[in-house]
Design an enzyme around this catalytic site. Structure first.
Site, short mmCIF file in Angstrom:
data_model
loop_
_atom_site.label_atom_id
_atom_site.label_comp_id
_atom_site.label_asym_id
_atom_site.label_seq_id
_atom_site.Cartn_x
_atom_site.Cartn_y
_atom_site.Cartn_z
N PHE A 1 12.29 13.94 10.85
CA PHE A 1 11.16 13.02 11.07
C PHE A 1 11.50 12.02 12.18
CE2 PHE A 1 9.28 12.91 6.47
CZ PHE A 1 8.80 14.19 6.65
N GLU B 1 1.16 5.39 1.02
CA GLU B 1 0.59 6.47 1.82
C GLU B 1 0.84 7.84 1.17
OE1 GLU B 1 1.00 6.16 6.12
OE2 GLU B 1 1.60 8.27 6.16
N ASP C 1 -0.97 13.20 17.23
CA ASP C 1 0.01 13.78 18.16
C ASP C 1 -0.65 14.81 19.05
OD1 ASP C 1 2.31 12.33 17.58
OD2 ASP C 1 2.57 13.44 15.72
N SER D 1 0.84 -1.19 0.00
CA SER D 1 0.00 0.00 0.00
C SER D 1 0.88 1.24 0.00
CB SER D 1 -0.92 -0.02 1.23
OG SER D 1 -0.19 -0.34 2.39
N HIS E 1 4.02 -1.21 3.54
CA HIS E 1 3.27 0.05 3.41
C HIS E 1 4.31 1.14 3.18
CE1 HIS E 1 0.01 2.94 4.31
NE2 HIS E 1 0.92 3.63 4.98
P1 FAD Z 1 -2.07 5.30 20.78
O1 FAD Z 1 -2.14 3.90 20.32
O2 FAD Z 1 -3.24 5.86 21.50
O3 FAD Z 1 -0.75 5.44 21.67
C1 FAD Z 1 -0.27 6.72 22.03
C2 FAD Z 1 0.56 6.61 23.31
O4 FAD Z 1 -0.30 6.38 24.42
C3 FAD Z 1 1.56 5.46 23.31
O5 FAD Z 1 2.69 5.88 24.05
C4 FAD Z 1 0.83 4.34 24.06
O6 FAD Z 1 1.71 3.44 24.71
C5 FAD Z 1 -0.01 5.14 25.05
N1 FAD Z 1 -1.31 4.51 25.31
C6 FAD Z 1 -2.16 3.99 24.38
N2 FAD Z 1 -3.29 3.53 24.95
C7 FAD Z 1 -3.17 3.77 26.27
C8 FAD Z 1 -4.02 3.54 27.39
N3 FAD Z 1 -5.24 2.99 27.23
N4 FAD Z 1 -3.57 3.92 28.62
C9 FAD Z 1 -2.35 4.51 28.78
N5 FAD Z 1 -1.50 4.74 27.73
C10 FAD Z 1 -1.91 4.40 26.50
N6 FAD Z 1 -0.49 11.23 12.97
C11 FAD Z 1 -1.34 12.15 12.45
O7 FAD Z 1 -1.55 13.20 13.05
N7 FAD Z 1 -1.99 11.92 11.27
C12 FAD Z 1 -1.82 10.78 10.57
O8 FAD Z 1 -2.42 10.60 9.52
C13 FAD Z 1 -0.92 9.79 11.09
N8 FAD Z 1 -0.73 8.61 10.45
C14 FAD Z 1 0.08 7.65 11.02
C15 FAD Z 1 0.21 6.41 10.37
C16 FAD Z 1 1.02 5.42 10.92
C17 FAD Z 1 1.12 4.08 10.22
C18 FAD Z 1 1.73 5.67 12.12
C19 FAD Z 1 2.63 4.61 12.70
C20 FAD Z 1 1.60 6.89 12.77
C21 FAD Z 1 0.77 7.89 12.24
N9 FAD Z 1 0.59 9.12 12.86
C22 FAD Z 1 -0.27 10.07 12.32
C23 FAD Z 1 1.32 9.43 14.09
C24 FAD Z 1 0.49 9.09 15.33
O9 FAD Z 1 -0.68 9.86 15.37
C25 FAD Z 1 1.36 9.38 16.55
O10 FAD Z 1 2.43 8.47 16.65
C26 FAD Z 1 0.61 9.50 17.87
O11 FAD Z 1 1.48 10.10 18.83
C27 FAD Z 1 0.13 8.17 18.45
O12 FAD Z 1 -0.92 7.67 17.75
P2 FAD Z 1 -1.43 6.16 18.04
O13 FAD Z 1 -2.64 5.97 17.25
O14 FAD Z 1 -0.33 5.21 17.89
O15 FAD Z 1 -1.80 6.33 19.60
#
Ligand code: FAD
Length: 289
Positions: A213, A11, A103, A9, A263
């Protein structure tokens, strides 16, 4: 390696300038020739690119007929706002979403996250609550640990929460150390997490950008790669050749050891990704009848 089964895929991000918007259709068309399983389109946390994500997703589907998956971040969002976005995608025929937290603003901690969602697992649960199995959901995985996590075990448990909430698969943050990915996959097997974890691949084309990055997302650039990139700073051709060589080897190692797909973070450029793709000599998937 069974190439027929590999799912790859590409991005994209929503163009931020008129010049970027003008260039994107040609990029999409060039990438589409490789017939990826889907394109994904990033989503700016904080709202700046939300309309752009929708428009780019729809343009990709219309111009290529290939599935496009919007990224959806939940930080700073209300349940009603996310519900409206989901409905809009559903009405537009979208079936796959990359579900993320996004973020945090620089000054906030997770417990102070603005909006009605704190973590991506809550978004996954919310989507399942509203739409059942309508959407296939991808989540993010961090073989080298999310930069804000307090430790690798805690981070892995948090990854598991997203799968338990209903994620169908995961895409990783990029990395250049294949062992970090294999270790993550081993931990998934031990924890009986069966969803595919697809490695995110970042082509190497620009030393300064990659350094920036990587500092932000916690991806490690191994010392030997960093030193070579520093050496080739003023020799673009040498840097591109070296980067292509390193990332091709990484992709081969991953595929030869059963990674379910790749990806590619295309950064809205077709050539670096297609060069890699051609180097890997992947067969075109059979066209759908
Ligand atoms: P989570 O899975 O919620 O994790 C975030 C943090 O919180 C981690 O440290 C985790 O250990 C902790 N955590 C998670 N759940 C809990 C819980 N229940 N209790 C306590 N701690 C917890 N960012 C953008 O803004 N736009 C995008 O389009 C984008 N695309 C991305 C695509 C990919 C493939 C990746 C890998 C990252 C992308 N990001 C994007 C970056 C991402 O948004 C950041 O890395 C963000 O800081 C974390 O998102 P997450 O969904 O992994 O969060």
């Amino acid at each position: 390696m069974n190439n027929d089964q590999i799912q790859f895929s590409f991005e994209l991000f929503p163009p931020r300038t008129p010049a970027g918007a003008e260039k994107l259709p040609a990029v999409v068309s060039a990438l589409a020739a490789a017939r990826p399983a889907f394109f994904s389109v990033t989503y700016g946390a904080g709202g700046s690119e939300q309309q752009g994500t929708y428009e780019t997703v729809m343009q990709v589907v219309e111009s290529t007929g290939i599935e496009a998956a919007p990224h959806l971040t939940c930080v700073g969002s209300s349940r009603s706002g996310i519900a409206a976005t989901l409905q809009r995608y559903r009405d537009g025929g979208i079936r796959r979403i990359v579900a993320l937290r996004g973020d945090l603003p620089a000054t906030a901690t997770s417990t102070q996250a603005p909006g009605e969602f704190r973590y991506a697992n809550e978004l996954v649960s919310f989507i399942r609550e509203l739409h059942g199995d309508h959407f296939s959901l991808e989540v993010a995985a961090y073989p080298e640990m999310h930069p804000q996590a307090t430790g690798p075990d805690v981070d892995f448990d948090n990854f598991r929460r997203k799968v338990d909430a209903g994620a169908n698969g995961a895409v990783t943050q990029y990395f250049y150390n294949a062992d970090a990915y294999f270790d993550f996959v081993d931990r998934c097997q031990q924890a009986q997490i069966a969803v595919p974890v697809v490695p995110g691949i970042m082509p190497i084309t620009n030393h300064a950008q990659l350094t920036r990055f990587s500092a932000a997302c916690g991806a490690e650039i191994p010392r030997w790669i960093r030193l070579r990139l520093e050496r080739y700073q003023d020799d673009r051709e040498a840097l591109l050749d070296f980067g292509l060589d390193v990332v091709t080897r990484l992709c081969r190692t991953l595929l030869e050891n059963d990674a379910p797909g790749l990806h590619f973070y295309s950064l809205n450029q077709s050539e670096p990704t297609l060069r890699l793709w051609r180097n890997l000599d992947l067969p075109l998937p059979i066209a759908a009848p």
